[in-house]
Design a protein around this motif. Sequence first.
Motif, PDB file in Angstrom:
ATOM      1  N   ILE A   1      45.770  55.988  46.691  1.00 42.18           N
ATOM      2  CA  ILE A   1      44.790  55.492  47.654  1.00 42.18           C
ATOM      3  C   ILE A   1      43.939  56.632  48.212  1.00 42.18           C
ATOM      4  CG2 ILE A   1      44.545  54.410  49.927  1.00 42.18           C
ATOM      5  CD1 ILE A   1      47.157  52.818  49.190  1.00 42.18           C
ATOM      6  N   ASN A   2      44.583  57.736  48.535  1.00 44.04           N
ATOM      7  CA  ASN A   2      43.875  58.853  49.158  1.00 44.04           C
ATOM      8  C   ASN A   2      43.172  59.753  48.151  1.00 44.04           C
ATOM      9  OD1 ASN A   2      44.844  57.942  51.628  1.00 44.04           O
ATOM     10  ND2 ASN A   2      46.655  59.251  51.555  1.00 44.04           N
TER      11      ASN A   2
ATOM     12  N   TYR B   1      39.942  55.513  42.880  1.00 43.47           N
ATOM     13  CA  TYR B   1      40.098  54.089  42.592  1.00 43.47           C
ATOM     14  C   TYR B   1      39.751  53.277  43.833  1.00 43.47           C
ATOM     15  CZ  TYR B   1      42.875  56.225  38.889  1.00 43.47           C
ATOM     16  OH  TYR B   1      43.289  57.001  37.853  1.00 43.47           O
ATOM     17  N   ARG B   2      39.339  52.038  43.593  1.00 42.45           N
ATOM     18  CA  ARG B   2      39.017  51.137  44.699  1.00 42.45           C
ATOM     19  C   ARG B   2      39.015  49.710  44.169  1.00 42.45           C
ATOM     20  NH1 ARG B   2      33.995  49.062  44.037  1.00 42.45           N
ATOM     21  NH2 ARG B   2      32.492  50.227  42.761  1.00 42.45           N
ATOM     22  N   LEU B   3      39.007  48.762  45.081  1.00 48.33           N
ATOM     23  CA  LEU B   3      38.817  47.368  44.699  1.00 48.33           C
ATOM     24  C   LEU B   3      37.370  47.162  44.284  1.00 48.33           C
ATOM     25  CD1 LEU B   3      40.658  45.413  47.543  1.00 48.33           C
ATOM     26  CD2 LEU B   3      41.549  45.997  45.283  1.00 48.33           C
ATOM     27  N   LEU B   4      37.175  46.428  43.208  1.00 52.22           N
ATOM     28  CA  LEU B   4      35.822  46.011  42.868  1.00 52.22           C
ATOM     29  C   LEU B   4      35.321  45.021  43.920  1.00 52.22           C
ATOM     30  CD1 LEU B   4      36.110  45.385  39.030  1.00 52.22           C
ATOM     31  CD2 LEU B   4      34.860  47.218  40.164  1.00 52.22           C
TER      32      LEU B   4
ATOM     33  N   SER C   1      37.410  49.493  30.677  1.00 57.97           N
ATOM     34  CA  SER C   1      37.248  50.948  30.620  1.00 57.97           C
ATOM     35  C   SER C   1      36.147  51.487  31.516  1.00 57.97           C
ATOM     36  CB  SER C   1      36.992  51.409  29.168  1.00 57.97           C
ATOM     37  OG  SER C   1      38.077  51.048  28.350  1.00 57.97           O
ATOM     38  N   LYS C   2      35.799  50.734  32.530  1.00 61.99           N
ATOM     39  CA  LYS C   2      34.794  51.257  33.441  1.00 61.99           C
ATOM     40  C   LYS C   2      35.017  50.800  34.874  1.00 61.99           C
ATOM     41  CE  LYS C   2      31.534  47.549  32.175  1.00 61.99           C
ATOM     42  NZ  LYS C   2      30.266  47.243  31.506  1.00 61.99           N
ATOM     43  N   ALA C   3      35.882  49.830  35.046  1.00 60.77           N
ATOM     44  CA  ALA C   3      36.108  49.313  36.391  1.00 60.77           C
ATOM     45  C   ALA C   3      36.967  50.291  37.186  1.00 60.77           C
ATOM     46  CB  ALA C   3      36.790  47.957  36.320  1.00 60.77           C
ATOM     47  N   PRO C   4      36.538  50.714  38.370  1.00 61.32           N
ATOM     48  CA  PRO C   4      37.350  51.652  39.153  1.00 61.32           C
ATOM     49  C   PRO C   4      38.633  51.042  39.683  1.00 61.32           C
ATOM     50  CG  PRO C   4      35.440  50.919  40.412  1.00 61.32           C
ATOM     51  CD  PRO C   4      35.257  50.407  39.020  1.00 61.32           C
ATOM     52  N   GLU C   5      38.818  49.730  39.487  1.00 61.60           N
ATOM     53  CA  GLU C   5      40.081  49.110  39.885  1.00 61.60           C
ATOM     54  C   GLU C   5      41.151  49.286  38.822  1.00 61.60           C
ATOM     55  OE1 GLU C   5      41.775  44.913  41.724  1.00 61.60           O
ATOM     56  OE2 GLU C   5      39.649  45.399  41.793  1.00 61.60           O
ATOM     57  N   HIS C   6      40.763  49.471  37.584  1.00 54.80           N
ATOM     58  CA  HIS C   6      41.727  49.652  36.500  1.00 54.80           C
ATOM     59  C   HIS C   6      42.314  51.066  36.576  1.00 54.80           C
ATOM     60  CE1 HIS C   6      39.438  46.524  33.802  1.00 54.80           C
ATOM     61  NE2 HIS C   6      39.823  46.030  34.960  1.00 54.80           N
ATOM     62  N   ILE C   7      43.626  51.164  36.674  1.00 53.44           N
ATOM     63  CA  ILE C   7      44.273  52.472  36.748  1.00 53.44           C
ATOM     64  C   ILE C   7      44.874  52.851  35.398  1.00 53.44           C
ATOM     65  CG2 ILE C   7      46.105  53.804  37.866  1.00 53.44           C
ATOM     66  CD1 ILE C   7      45.631  52.156  40.382  1.00 53.44           C
TER      67      ILE C   7
ATOM     68  N   ILE D   1      48.259  48.240  35.200  1.00 53.54           N
ATOM     69  CA  ILE D   1      48.312  48.327  36.658  1.00 53.54           C
ATOM     70  C   ILE D   1      46.911  48.547  37.191  1.00 53.54           C
ATOM     71  CG2 ILE D   1      48.800  50.822  36.734  1.00 53.54           C
ATOM     72  CD1 ILE D   1      50.760  50.118  39.111  1.00 53.54           C
ATOM     73  N   ARG D   2      46.604  47.862  38.275  1.00 57.74           N
ATOM     74  CA  ARG D   2      45.297  48.016  38.908  1.00 57.74           C
ATOM     75  C   ARG D   2      45.475  48.311  40.392  1.00 57.74           C
ATOM     76  NH1 ARG D   2      43.386  42.883  41.052  1.00 57.74           N
ATOM     77  NH2 ARG D   2      44.588  41.093  40.311  1.00 57.74           N
ATOM     78  N   TYR D   3      44.387  48.709  41.022  1.00 56.01           N
ATOM     79  CA  TYR D   3      44.441  49.214  42.385  1.00 56.01           C
ATOM     80  C   TYR D   3      45.008  48.188  43.360  1.00 56.01           C
ATOM     81  CZ  TYR D   3      42.790  51.643  46.607  1.00 56.01           C
ATOM     82  OH  TYR D   3      42.707  52.281  47.817  1.00 56.01           O
ATOM     83  N   ALA D   4      44.726  46.921  43.150  1.00 52.50           N
ATOM     84  CA  ALA D   4      45.244  45.881  44.042  1.00 52.50           C
ATOM     85  C   ALA D   4      46.762  45.896  44.088  1.00 52.50           C
ATOM     86  CB  ALA D   4      44.738  44.508  43.598  1.00 52.50           C
ATOM     87  N   GLU D   5      47.401  46.181  42.953  1.00 56.32           N
ATOM     88  CA  GLU D   5      48.862  46.243  42.950  1.00 56.32           C
ATOM     89  C   GLU D   5      49.360  47.407  43.800  1.00 56.32           C
ATOM     90  OE1 GLU D   5      52.734  47.031  40.108  1.00 56.32           O
ATOM     91  OE2 GLU D   5      50.905  46.264  39.154  1.00 56.32           O
ATOM     92  N   VAL D   6      48.695  48.531  43.730  1.00 56.67           N
ATOM     93  CA  VAL D   6      49.106  49.682  44.534  1.00 56.67           C
ATOM     94  C   VAL D   6      49.048  49.335  46.019  1.00 56.67           C
ATOM     95  CG1 VAL D   6      48.588  52.090  45.121  1.00 56.67           C
ATOM     96  CG2 VAL D   6      48.398  51.312  42.745  1.00 56.67           C
ATOM     97  N   LEU D   7      47.996  48.617  46.433  1.00 57.63           N
ATOM     98  CA  LEU D   7      47.888  48.200  47.833  1.00 57.63           C
ATOM     99  C   LEU D   7      49.065  47.309  48.227  1.00 57.63           C
ATOM    100  CD1 LEU D   7      44.070  47.355  48.139  1.00 57.63           C
ATOM    101  CD2 LEU D   7      45.240  49.453  48.865  1.00 57.63           C
ATOM    102  N   LEU D   8      49.419  46.364  47.350  1.00 60.71           N
ATOM    103  CA  LEU D   8      50.516  45.461  47.677  1.00 60.71           C
ATOM    104  C   LEU D   8      51.869  46.147  47.557  1.00 60.71           C
ATOM    105  CD1 LEU D   8      49.441  41.975  46.302  1.00 60.71           C
ATOM    106  CD2 LEU D   8      49.714  42.682  48.671  1.00 60.71           C
TER     107      LEU D   8
END
Length: 542
Positions: A260-261, A265-268, A281-287, A394-401
């Motif tokens: 996160i810090n 990465y971020r939520l689209l 391969s371009k979405a900043p949510e895809h980790i 894994i995507r950024y939303a999972e990290v948040l949860l």
Amino acid sequence: MKKSILSGVSKGLIALALLIAVDACKKPLDDDPIVVGESVVKTDEEAYALVNGALGPYQTLSSSFSFLVESSSENTVSFEGEESEAGPEVSRFEVKPTNWYPVKVYNRLYKSIGITNDAIEKISASSALSADAKKVSVARAKFLRGLFYSYLVQLFGEVPLVLETGKVVTTRASINDVYAQIVKDLTEAEANLPDYDSSPINPSKGSANAILSRVYLVWGNVPLTQDQIAESANLSRDTEHIHIETSRLNKAVEHADKVINGGKYRLLDNFNNIFGKGNESKAPEHIFTIHHDGDGIDAQGNHQSHCSFTFAFELEKDNHIGPSNLERYAQWDATDKRREYSYTTVLENPLENNKKYSFLPPITLPRYGKFIDRTYPNSVNLCIQTNEIDRIEIRYAEVLLNKAEALVALGRNAEALPLVNQLRTRAFGNTTKNLTAVTVNDIRKEWALEFTYEQKDWFNAVRWKTLVSSVKSVKDFEYYDDSYAVSGKVGKDGNTVSPFFAKVHKHLHAKYNNVRGKHYRFPIPTGEKGEDLGVTPQNPGY
């Protein structure tokens, strides 16, 4: 064509990597010769290709995870082929050690692990490589090995730990020993991976920390041991062994914070832009994602797209896999933008001048929409033939949860609140539906709404120790009612029952009647050729 892990890797080198795979439990899974003797790794490109070979067997599991873990929940049914076939057996909680899906997942994960072991040994021993290539390629291999073991231990419990080539290992390591090795691999990988890679098919520190946040969350909820599962293996109730380990949950928070810090990465802004070939391969949510070029090009296309929309606009036919009810769809607020992309009820067919089709009773049930590609002309129809959508590991939303759930378990609910509200702000397009306080149930509901058909339901229920009670909730579903038992009769809704809804009824009753404590893990399977792998004891109840 996109390139996986290392750009420029030749197909010949990948084939070479696949030849050296050793089945970690018993013997090679095929009759290909094993490359032995002096290291064959003489260039940086060969080192990366050797690691890349571990993704060959793993690629073939993208849709298998769906059939194994989605179907083993209350929300999904599989009508793949005859009722005696593998998908329907899993859906009815009648899985056996010979069922194709545990067989395939178990054996191919070990085959991939065999390739990572071989890569680590040969690359480490080579004196012909640049220092950077040696460091990064070994780190990638350890990242993948940790990822593969994280699935094995969750799906099958105590499993053999095989960390070098040339050995037959059938002794099952303890849950804690397996997790300790996973953490060791991922931590060592994180130290030597690049900070960030703009292509999510390449491991980075971000992807290592994201997976570590997931691993520590699961381990922090103290997974059940063989002996604990045995106590309720044949009982239709959940376990009473519910514990947390606070130090591990704090580590889940720590590694989530690193992602996160990190600022990469971020939520689209738009939930719908996460999925589909045009968003890869371009979405900043895809980790971290698993690359697919499609049938006949990679090891196997991503059949999540085919199996969730098998017959496209032929409504009367049974999809291979799909929702079992309308109740989950009803959980969504009508203004939640995730709803129609997750549970698609209306879709236009480009081949019929955008004629609208309704995927609703009494004709059929909604379709899982995330892998119905809508990113290029006529992709709705074409994608189920090519199966070329990448799988998002894994995507950024999972990290948040992951972080939010760990914080709530630690009693730090106020810190979890803004994390959940990030997801809700995107879902509704504003802050009007944001929560003012967050509970365990809020976290669990957000997992369900955010990650429909992303292979989370079974893993979540196992982690929360609610699997049996969750599955038994099917008794409250519309099509559990016995008025839907016989095709041609009139159902409770006043409509004539179709063969489709009679099958839904059958599967809902089978789920309710068959689910037991043993289903907190899958059986140790046979080999792909039906051979006994010699891994004992078998999981309780099988």
